[in-house]
Design a protein around this motif. Structure first.
Motif, short mmCIF file in Angstrom:
data_model
loop_
_atom_site.label_atom_id
_atom_site.label_comp_id
_atom_site.label_asym_id
_atom_site.label_seq_id
_atom_site.Cartn_x
_atom_site.Cartn_y
_atom_site.Cartn_z
N ILE A 55 0.83 -1.21 0.00
CA ILE A 55 0.00 0.00 0.00
C ILE A 55 0.86 1.26 0.00
O ILE A 55 0.56 2.21 -0.70
CB ILE A 55 -0.96 0.00 1.20
CG1 ILE A 55 -1.99 -1.10 1.02
CG2 ILE A 55 -1.63 1.35 1.38
CD1 ILE A 55 -2.95 -1.25 2.16
N SER A 61 0.65 4.97 -4.97
CA SER A 61 0.47 4.01 -3.89
C SER A 61 -0.32 2.79 -4.35
O SER A 61 -0.96 2.78 -5.40
CB SER A 61 -0.27 4.67 -2.73
OG SER A 61 -1.64 4.82 -3.05
N LEU A 63 -3.00 1.76 -3.05
CA LEU A 63 -4.41 2.11 -3.07
C LEU A 63 -4.80 2.70 -4.42
O LEU A 63 -5.90 2.45 -4.92
CB LEU A 63 -4.74 3.08 -1.93
CG LEU A 63 -4.62 2.49 -0.53
CD1 LEU A 63 -4.84 3.58 0.51
CD2 LEU A 63 -5.61 1.36 -0.33
#
Length: 67
Positions: A55, A61, A63
């Protein structure tokens, strides 16, 4: 039948190596990316069935990769 492929995404090389050493003996082919941008570029060219993604990475990232 081809071996299942997994995209392993992490900015720490030793983590990618550890995952590869665990997965490859089980018959998986590991494709590596060092950050989210590289992962997205790989997935644009070849959508893989499974992505193991850190993450917290620079630039993009994990995400952002899964969004």
């Amino acid at each position: 039948m081809d071996a299942p492929r997994i995209l392993v995404v992490d900015d720490v090389p030793i983590i990618r190596l550890a995952l590869r050493r665990i997965l490859e003996p089980e018959g998986y082919v590991c494709i590596e990316a060092s950050d989210g941008d590289d992962a997205l570029a790989i997935l644009d060219q070849d959508p893989l069935p499974l992505v193991l993604c850190d993450i917290h990475m620079p630039r993009c990232s994990g995400l952002m990769v899964v969004e």
